[in-house]
Design a protein around this motif. Structure first.
Motif, PDB file in Angstrom:
ATOM      1  N   LEU A 160      44.820  38.645  46.649  1.00 12.72           N
ATOM      2  CA  LEU A 160      43.424  38.903  46.285  1.00 12.72           C
ATOM      3  C   LEU A 160      43.320  39.279  44.822  1.00 12.72           C
ATOM      4  O   LEU A 160      44.303  39.665  44.181  1.00 12.72           O
ATOM      5  N   VAL A 161      42.122  39.132  44.313  1.00  6.37           N
ATOM      6  CA  VAL A 161      41.787  39.562  42.959  1.00  6.37           C
ATOM      7  C   VAL A 161      40.623  40.529  43.084  1.00  6.37           C
ATOM      8  O   VAL A 161      39.628  40.222  43.762  1.00  6.37           O
ATOM      9  N   GLU A 162      40.749  41.695  42.475  1.00  7.15           N
ATOM     10  CA  GLU A 162      39.694  42.704  42.604  1.00  7.15           C
ATOM     11  C   GLU A 162      39.276  43.214  41.239  1.00  7.15           C
ATOM     12  O   GLU A 162      40.046  43.230  40.286  1.00  7.15           O
ATOM     13  N   GLN A 163      38.037  43.632  41.194  1.00  2.00           N
ATOM     14  CA  GLN A 163      37.473  44.127  39.943  1.00  2.00           C
ATOM     15  C   GLN A 163      36.397  45.147  40.291  1.00  2.00           C
ATOM     16  O   GLN A 163      35.558  44.909  41.160  1.00  2.00           O
ATOM     17  N   GLY A 164      36.423  46.291  39.628  1.00  2.00           N
ATOM     18  CA  GLY A 164      35.381  47.292  39.807  1.00  2.00           C
ATOM     19  C   GLY A 164      35.678  48.295  40.896  1.00  2.00           C
ATOM     20  O   GLY A 164      36.673  48.212  41.627  1.00  2.00           O
ATOM     21  N   THR A 165      34.783  49.264  41.008  1.00  2.00           N
ATOM     22  CA  THR A 165      34.860  50.301  42.035  1.00  2.00           C
ATOM     23  C   THR A 165      33.489  50.459  42.672  1.00  2.00           C
ATOM     24  O   THR A 165      32.473  50.106  42.082  1.00  2.00           O
ATOM     25  N   GLY A 166      33.479  51.014  43.873  1.00  2.00           N
ATOM     26  CA  GLY A 166      32.231  51.193  44.600  1.00  2.00           C
ATOM     27  C   GLY A 166      32.311  50.558  45.970  1.00  2.00           C
ATOM     28  O   GLY A 166      33.407  50.287  46.482  1.00  2.00           O
ATOM     29  N   PRO A 167      31.183  50.283  46.599  1.00  2.00           N
ATOM     30  CA  PRO A 167      31.182  49.639  47.914  1.00  2.00           C
ATOM     31  C   PRO A 167      31.881  48.279  47.850  1.00  2.00           C
ATOM     32  O   PRO A 167      31.703  47.514  46.892  1.00  2.00           O
ATOM     33  N   LEU A 168      32.668  47.975  48.883  1.00  2.00           N
ATOM     34  CA  LEU A 168      33.478  46.769  48.884  1.00  2.00           C
ATOM     35  C   LEU A 168      32.662  45.532  49.243  1.00  2.00           C
ATOM     36  O   LEU A 168      31.943  45.513  50.248  1.00  2.00           O
ATOM     37  N   VAL A 169      32.799  44.487  48.415  1.00  2.00           N
ATOM     38  CA  VAL A 169      32.230  43.162  48.695  1.00  2.00           C
ATOM     39  C   VAL A 169      33.393  42.184  48.733  1.00  2.00           C
ATOM     40  O   VAL A 169      34.061  41.950  47.720  1.00  2.00           O
ATOM     41  N   LEU A 170      33.645  41.614  49.900  1.00  2.00           N
ATOM     42  CA  LEU A 170      34.768  40.704  50.115  1.00  2.00           C
ATOM     43  C   LEU A 170      34.267  39.270  50.088  1.00  2.00           C
ATOM     44  O   LEU A 170      33.370  38.901  50.852  1.00  2.00           O
ATOM     45  N   HIS A 196      32.999  33.851  38.540  1.00  4.13           N
ATOM     46  CA  HIS A 196      31.757  34.274  37.896  1.00  4.13           C
ATOM     47  C   HIS A 196      31.132  35.482  38.595  1.00  4.13           C
ATOM     48  O   HIS A 196      30.371  36.224  37.974  1.00  4.13           O
ATOM     49  N   GLN A 197      31.433  35.653  39.876  1.00  7.68           N
ATOM     50  CA  GLN A 197      30.842  36.754  40.632  1.00  7.68           C
ATOM     51  C   GLN A 197      31.628  38.060  40.472  1.00  7.68           C
ATOM     52  O   GLN A 197      31.030  39.140  40.501  1.00  7.68           O
ATOM     53  N   LEU A 198      32.932  37.967  40.323  1.00  8.23           N
ATOM     54  CA  LEU A 198      33.754  39.176  40.231  1.00  8.23           C
ATOM     55  C   LEU A 198      33.264  40.123  39.131  1.00  8.23           C
ATOM     56  O   LEU A 198      32.989  41.302  39.415  1.00  8.23           O
ATOM     57  N   PRO A 199      33.142  39.685  37.872  1.00  7.59           N
ATOM     58  CA  PRO A 199      32.707  40.633  36.833  1.00  7.59           C
ATOM     59  C   PRO A 199      31.259  41.070  36.993  1.00  7.59           C
ATOM     60  O   PRO A 199      30.920  42.222  36.662  1.00  7.59           O
ATOM     61  N   ALA A 200      30.390  40.188  37.499  1.00  9.16           N
ATOM     62  CA  ALA A 200      28.981  40.560  37.657  1.00  9.16           C
ATOM     63  C   ALA A 200      28.819  41.647  38.708  1.00  9.16           C
ATOM     64  O   ALA A 200      28.068  42.613  38.514  1.00  9.16           O
ATOM     65  N   ALA A 229      40.356  42.282  35.866  1.00  2.81           N
ATOM     66  CA  ALA A 229      40.603  41.952  37.261  1.00  2.81           C
ATOM     67  C   ALA A 229      42.077  42.169  37.579  1.00  2.81           C
ATOM     68  O   ALA A 229      42.953  41.902  36.756  1.00  2.81           O
ATOM     69  N   LYS A 230      42.346  42.660  38.783  1.00  2.00           N
ATOM     70  CA  LYS A 230      43.721  42.938  39.201  1.00  2.00           C
ATOM     71  C   LYS A 230      44.106  41.997  40.337  1.00  2.00           C
ATOM     72  O   LYS A 230      43.357  41.833  41.298  1.00  2.00           O
ATOM     73  N   HIS A 231      45.292  41.408  40.224  1.00  4.35           N
ATOM     74  CA  HIS A 231      45.845  40.584  41.290  1.00  4.35           C
ATOM     75  C   HIS A 231      46.724  41.460  42.178  1.00  4.35           C
ATOM     76  O   HIS A 231      47.520  42.267  41.678  1.00  4.35           O
ATOM     77  N   ARG A 232      46.586  41.282  43.503  1.00  7.48           N
ATOM     78  CA  ARG A 232      47.393  42.069  44.433  1.00  7.48           C
ATOM     79  C   ARG A 232      47.780  41.210  45.621  1.00  7.48           C
ATOM     80  O   ARG A 232      47.046  40.303  46.013  1.00  7.48           O
ATOM     81  N   LEU A 233      48.925  41.524  46.202  1.00  3.82           N
ATOM     82  CA  LEU A 233      49.305  40.998  47.515  1.00  3.82           C
ATOM     83  C   LEU A 233      49.225  42.157  48.491  1.00  3.82           C
ATOM     84  O   LEU A 233      49.844  43.205  48.276  1.00  3.82           O
ATOM     85  N   VAL A 234      48.448  42.000  49.555  1.00  6.01           N
ATOM     86  CA  VAL A 234      48.335  43.069  50.547  1.00  6.01           C
ATOM     87  C   VAL A 234      48.883  42.572  51.877  1.00  6.01           C
ATOM     88  O   VAL A 234      48.755  41.391  52.232  1.00  6.01           O
ATOM     89  N   GLU A 235      49.506  43.471  52.594  1.00  2.00           N
ATOM     90  CA  GLU A 235      50.065  43.148  53.907  1.00  2.00           C
ATOM     91  C   GLU A 235      48.973  43.244  54.962  1.00  2.00           C
ATOM     92  O   GLU A 235      48.232  44.229  55.027  1.00  2.00           O
ATOM     93  N   GLY A 247      36.076  28.385  50.191  1.00  2.91           N
ATOM     94  CA  GLY A 247      36.160  27.271  51.113  1.00  2.91           C
ATOM     95  C   GLY A 247      37.194  26.249  50.696  1.00  2.91           C
ATOM     96  O   GLY A 247      38.133  26.542  49.952  1.00  2.91           O
ATOM     97  N   PHE A 248      37.028  25.011  51.146  1.00  3.57           N
ATOM     98  CA  PHE A 248      37.946  23.904  50.891  1.00  3.57           C
ATOM     99  C   PHE A 248      37.411  23.007  49.791  1.00  3.57           C
ATOM    100  O   PHE A 248      36.214  22.669  49.798  1.00  3.57           O
ATOM    101  N   PRO A 249      38.264  22.540  48.892  1.00  4.79           N
ATOM    102  CA  PRO A 249      39.647  22.950  48.599  1.00  4.79           C
ATOM    103  C   PRO A 249      39.618  23.829  47.349  1.00  4.79           C
ATOM    104  O   PRO A 249      39.610  23.334  46.235  1.00  4.79           O
ATOM    105  N   GLU A 250      39.616  25.124  47.536  1.00  8.61           N
ATOM    106  CA  GLU A 250      39.371  26.044  46.435  1.00  8.61           C
ATOM    107  C   GLU A 250      40.367  27.198  46.444  1.00  8.61           C
ATOM    108  O   GLU A 250      41.479  27.061  46.938  1.00  8.61           O
ATOM    109  N   SER A 251      39.970  28.346  45.924  1.00 11.19           N
ATOM    110  CA  SER A 251      40.822  29.533  45.875  1.00 11.19           C
ATOM    111  C   SER A 251      39.951  30.715  45.477  1.00 11.19           C
ATOM    112  O   SER A 251      38.731  30.575  45.309  1.00 11.19           O
ATOM    113  N   TRP A 252      40.583  31.868  45.279  1.00 14.91           N
ATOM    114  CA  TRP A 252      39.840  33.033  44.788  1.00 14.91           C
ATOM    115  C   TRP A 252      39.066  32.687  43.521  1.00 14.91           C
ATOM    116  O   TRP A 252      38.002  33.272  43.260  1.00 14.91           O
TER     117      TRP A 252
END
Length: 317
Positions: free
Chosen positions: A17-27, A41-45, A3-9, A31-36
């Protein structure tokens, strides 16, 4: 796949954001009080299944921008952030998935920008179109002598003082109180109502962590909020009336894209809002499937990671 961490403008600042994989984008929107990290568990799957999986820190959280002004956290700003993330990643369209507050953010993002967000999955909180009742007026009428938690959150600094006195303990209690395996019995009083002169934490269960949350997981969440404070996260609740005003042109509007709903059987979001789920054929006419997970509480994609991954991938496929 790492997984790659990035700051985007984005037009309103920066989104981590944290991103993993290539292909169609799923964003994915937490919610509260959480984070990326709620989507760990969903990112690698999703990445293993051929998708570009991206989980953001919502504005006010983690390493994303934290404007000082309360009004900077209105729904329109979150929609703009999601659009900005898609553009910053060089994509034209995306599927959006949201949990808890991320669910109405995802739904309204799809509602306002169907040209970009072609499908939407809602986790825990069902879609409820804007209606004729000002939210804070409606919240003030529930609970009798006790104060509804959203009303309790309205005054800047009040909830912050409670939570920031011991962030780690408060988070652990809040997570446990809404988890299927550790939530207190109903006869002990609702976690969502604050007795006069009391605190929200007064009804948290004991020190035991729910099965889905390790000490290390709790450290991740606590470390972030100890660094950032809770004001940005709580400011989302302080914009419910502004959202109601901003979205007047979409009063009662359905979200028509292909959609999915996943809720927890024991989650107040699915029990209190059962009428909203029943209305999904009209409010989410593109609904492909709806699932209530037996024995599951509020933290659906963490409590039932494998099952949620399977449902998401079946739907995405």
């Amino acid at each position: 796949m790492d997984a790659k961490h990035r700051l985007v403008e984005v037009p309103g600042g920066r989104i981590h954001l944290v991103e993993q994989g290539t292909g169609p984008l799923v964003l994915m929107v937490h919610g509260f009080p959480e984070s990326w990290y709620s989507w760990r568990h969903q990112l690698p799957a999703l990445a293993a299944a051929g998708f570009r999986a991206v989980a953001i820190d919502v504005r006010g959280y983690g390493r994303s921008s934290k404007p000082h002004e309360v009004e900077a956290y209105r729904m329109l700003a979150h929609v703009a952030d999601n659009v900005g993330v898609v553009h910053a990643l060089g994509e034209e369209t995306a599927t959006i998935v949201g949990h808890d507050w991320g669910s109405p953010i995802a739904a309204n993002t799809a509602l306002l920008r169907p040209d970009i967000f072609t499908a939407v999955a809602l986790v825990s909180v069902p879609y409820t179109p804007r209606n004729g009742y000002r939210p804070t007026d409606a919240f003030a009428q529930v609970g009798g002598a006790e104060e509804f938690y959203v009303s309790y959150f309205q005054t800047p600094g009040r909830a912050e003082a409670e939570i920031e006195a011991d962030v780690r303990a408060w988070l652990g209690g809040f997570y446990a109180g809404l988890s299927g395996d550790t939530m207190p019995p109903a006869d002990q009083g609702s976690l969502f109502f604050v007795p006069a002169g009391g605190k929200l934490s007064g009804r948290f269960p004991g020190d035991a962590l729910p099965g889905w949350l390790t000490e290390t997981d709790l450290d991740v969440y606590a470390d972030e909020f100890e660094r950032t404070g809770l004001a940005g996260a709580l400011n989302r609740y302080r914009n419910v009336d502004r959202d109601w005003e901003d979205l007047a042109a979409w009063d009662g509007a359905p979200v028509t894209q292909r959609s999915l709903f996943i809720g927890g059987e024991l989650d107040a979001s699915t029990t209190w809002m059962a009428d909203a789920i029943a209305a999904h054929p009209a409010t989410l006419p593109g609904l492909v499937s709806s699932h209530i997970l037996e024995g599951c509480g509020h933290w659906v994609q963490q409590e039932r990671a494998d099952e949620v991954n399977r449902l998401l991938l079946d739907w995405l496929g």
